[in-house]
Design a protein around this motif. Structure first.
Motif, mmCIF file in Angstrom:
data_model
loop_
_atom_site.group_PDB
_atom_site.id
_atom_site.type_symbol
_atom_site.label_atom_id
_atom_site.label_comp_id
_atom_site.label_asym_id
_atom_site.label_seq_id
_atom_site.Cartn_x
_atom_site.Cartn_y
_atom_site.Cartn_z
ATOM 1 N N GLY A 145 0.791 -1.225 0.000
ATOM 2 C CA GLY A 145 0.000 0.000 0.000
ATOM 3 C C GLY A 145 0.821 1.272 0.000
ATOM 4 N N PHE A 146 2.079 1.201 -0.449
ATOM 5 C CA PHE A 146 2.928 2.384 -0.488
ATOM 6 C C PHE A 146 3.097 2.863 -1.924
ATOM 7 N N PRO A 147 2.984 4.157 -2.162
ATOM 8 C CA PRO A 147 3.252 4.670 -3.517
ATOM 9 C C PRO A 147 4.749 4.691 -3.809
ATOM 10 N N THR A 194 -2.554 4.820 2.124
ATOM 11 C CA THR A 194 -1.385 4.454 2.928
ATOM 12 C C THR A 194 -1.571 4.896 4.372
ATOM 13 N N ARG A 195 -2.103 6.083 4.575
ATOM 14 C CA ARG A 195 -2.323 6.579 5.941
ATOM 15 C C ARG A 195 -3.313 5.690 6.689
ATOM 16 N N ALA A 247 -3.805 2.478 6.237
ATOM 17 C CA ALA A 247 -3.112 1.242 6.603
ATOM 18 C C ALA A 247 -2.163 1.480 7.778
ATOM 19 N N LEU A 248 -1.511 2.630 7.804
ATOM 20 C CA LEU A 248 -0.602 2.950 8.905
ATOM 21 C C LEU A 248 -1.370 3.172 10.199
ATOM 22 N N ARG A 249 -2.559 3.769 10.109
ATOM 23 C CA ARG A 249 -3.373 3.954 11.321
ATOM 24 C C ARG A 249 -3.756 2.602 11.917
ATOM 25 N N ARG A 250 -4.023 1.613 11.061
ATOM 26 C CA ARG A 250 -4.379 0.291 11.570
ATOM 27 C C ARG A 250 -3.218 -0.326 12.345
ATOM 28 N N LYS A 251 -2.009 -0.198 11.835
ATOM 29 C CA LYS A 251 -0.849 -0.727 12.548
ATOM 30 C C LYS A 251 -0.578 0.091 13.815
ATOM 31 N N LEU A 307 -1.387 11.228 12.101
ATOM 32 C CA LEU A 307 -1.156 10.745 10.738
ATOM 33 C C LEU A 307 -1.987 11.503 9.710
ATOM 34 N N SER A 308 -2.513 12.659 10.079
ATOM 35 C CA SER A 308 -3.281 13.443 9.115
ATOM 36 C C SER A 308 -2.360 13.979 8.031
#
Length: 514
Positions: free
Chosen positions: A322-324, A346-347, A349-353, A396-397
């Protein structure tokens, strides 16, 4: 029987995984493949431990070992882990007490959290990045806990995931319940099994010997999944492709001088070489007739096609995570508009981790507060179900705060107009506002906010009433002072003190005509 003996020998090889550090990712994957082939030769073979959705334990062990080797040697693997850690931890995580009902209790809770966070052994301030890295790299983290019975303070240890033999799940909830260690790890801490800290509804307490957290764990799985496990083969392929491209680049840098002597025999060509040929120097002049042709020739090995292959493999790996591409040194065709849109998935997915790591820290903090209550260093009136603390994670905004602020302003204006026009209730408007504000990276609980807003409104009304009462009292005092001044002027005695009381009413106006 022969197949069973081969499997036993294969497991003996698996126990020597530590010796494979120097062998690299390729040999580890080869051994794992051979073991898998051996196991499939035996009909109806199944491990006795583990969940129904788990990989076999030896396969998970090889995935973890291969991920570790890849992280040490592969730049893309390192960057994938580092990007996740940078967003999960950022500039740092903090634990903050929140107990508005009693300021003294709030300070006591903050003291318990500080003792946990800044303990010289725990040292979360400096080790939080390491813990996040291990959780991603191994797919799980196991932290045994020791409690000081005098003051309830916690100290956390560490268990290498390679020293975990198995994790047994709760048969009802499916959550990890018991961590079984290898004999070597058991000798180090004095226990063969560790109970995972969990809430016991019978006692109302959080009980256990260790904190265990995992990534990508479903209910039917007892172990986590390493972050790099799904890309092991592709990253190995990318490494081979890059090495081949580097070899081609070396060949492309080579060239030779091609001399064509028209109508000459081999003997004449050799004689010409001995008499005339020398390696040209910069600025040298060489004279020849139309029968000789000299030029430099370099190989054309199709390196452009190889670059396309490298880009395709890298895009496949990063797209799976999920990374550009422009986050990993490749501008590609991205511009400001497309880059902003591509970053939003991507943000998320990062919030989930980030939430997975927050749950681990929340469990540790909750356990520390409860143990402080049992030791008597913290009031038992603290209600743990309300989570009297917050785990402050990095925001992460997105960077375009101006657009978010403008959108929020428009939504708030529309909601106010809808409530005033009786088109929406205040509760529904609060739910919509909480959902919109959540896009800024701040989690908003509409129910709690509704209570807080009502409480603030009541406090404002009370303050307004108190201010009006004080203003009325000041007005009465000024009128009394004015009456006293008027009475002193009428008697001619500036020291005359009229009796206390409300000022006399003004005289009636004279009748008309006089």
């Amino acid at each position: 029987m022969e197949a069973i003996q081969r499997i036993r020998r294969a497991f003996d090889v698996a126990r020597q995984a530590d010796s494979m550090h120097q062998a690299g990712v390729e040999s580890v994957l080869m051994e794992a493949s051979e073991l898998q082939e051996l196991v499939t030769e035996v009909e109806d073979f199944r491990m006795l431990s583990g969940g129904s959705l788990d990989d076999l334990q030896y396969r998970l062990r090889f995935q973890q070992q291969a991920s570790y080797n890849l992280w040490r040697k592969n730049l893309l693997a390192q960057r994938l882990i580092d990007v996740n850690v940078d967003f999960i931890v950022g500039d740092g995580i903090t634990l903050t007490a929140k107990y508005e009902d009693d300021e003294a209790i709030q300070e006591a809770i903050q003291g318990v959290l500080d003792d946990l966070w800044f303990d010289p052994v725990n040292d979360f301030g400096d080790t939080q990045e390491t813990k996040a890295t291990e959780m991603l790299l191994w797919g799980e983290v196991c932290l045994p806990v020791q409690v000081n019975e005098v003051d309830g303070r916690l100290r956390l240890g560490w268990i290498c995931p390679l020293e975990i033999m198995d994790v047994h799940a709760d048969p009802i909830t499916g959550d990890p319940q018991i961590v079984e260690l290898t004999d070597q790890a058991a000798d180090g801490i004095g226990q063969k099994t560790l109970k995972v800290v969990a809430f016991n509804p019978e006692t109302g307490l959080w009980e256990g010997d260790c904190f265990y957290a995992r990534l990508r764990g479903l209910k039917g799985m007892s172990r986590g999944v390493p972050e790099l496990s799904v890309a092991l083969t592709w990253m190995n392929t990318l490494d081979k492709t890059l090495r081949a491209q580097a070899d081609r680049a070396k060949l492309d840098a080579n060239f030779l001088w091609d001399v064509l002597l028209k109508g000459k025999s081999d003997a004449e060509c050799q004689a010409w070489m001995k008499q005339y040929w020398k390696r040209p120097q910069p600025g040298a002049v060489r004279v020849h007739n139309e029968n000789a042709e000299i030029k430099a020739v370099s190989p054309n090995l199709g390196s452009a096609d190889m670059e396309s292959h490298v880009t395709t493999i890298r895009t496949h790996i990063l797209g799976g995570y999920g990374f550009p591409l422009h986050w990993f040194g490749s501008g590609a065709d991205a511009n400001l508009a497309t880059a902003s849109v591509m970053a939003e998935p991507t943000r998320k997915a990062l919030r989930r981790k980030q939430k997975a790591f927050r749950r681990l820290l929340s469990d540790i903090a909750r356990f520390a507060i409860q143990r402080a209550q049992q030791a008597g260093t913290l009031s038992s009136a603290v209600d743990l179900s309300r989570d009297p603390f917050s785990v402050m994670m990095p925001d992460l905004s997105g960077p375009d705060v101006a657009k978010v602020a403008a959108a929020m302003q428009g939504v708030v204006t529309a909601l106010i107009a809808a409530v005033d026009a009786d088109l929406l209730s205040e509760d529904t408007a609060m739910d919509i506002a909480a959902s919109v504000f959540g896009e800024s990276g701040v989690e908003v609980d509409s129910a709690k906010e509704r209570e807080a807003v009502k409480k603030q409104a009541a406090e404002r009304d009370k303050k307004k009433a108190d201010d009006e009462a004080k203003e009325e009292e000041r007005l009465q005092q000024r009128l009394l002072q004015a009456a006293q001044t008027a009475a002193a002027g009428a008697t001619g005695d500036p020291e005359a003190q009229p009796s206390q009381g409300p000022p006399p009413p003004p005289p009636p106006p004279p009748p008309p005509g006089r």
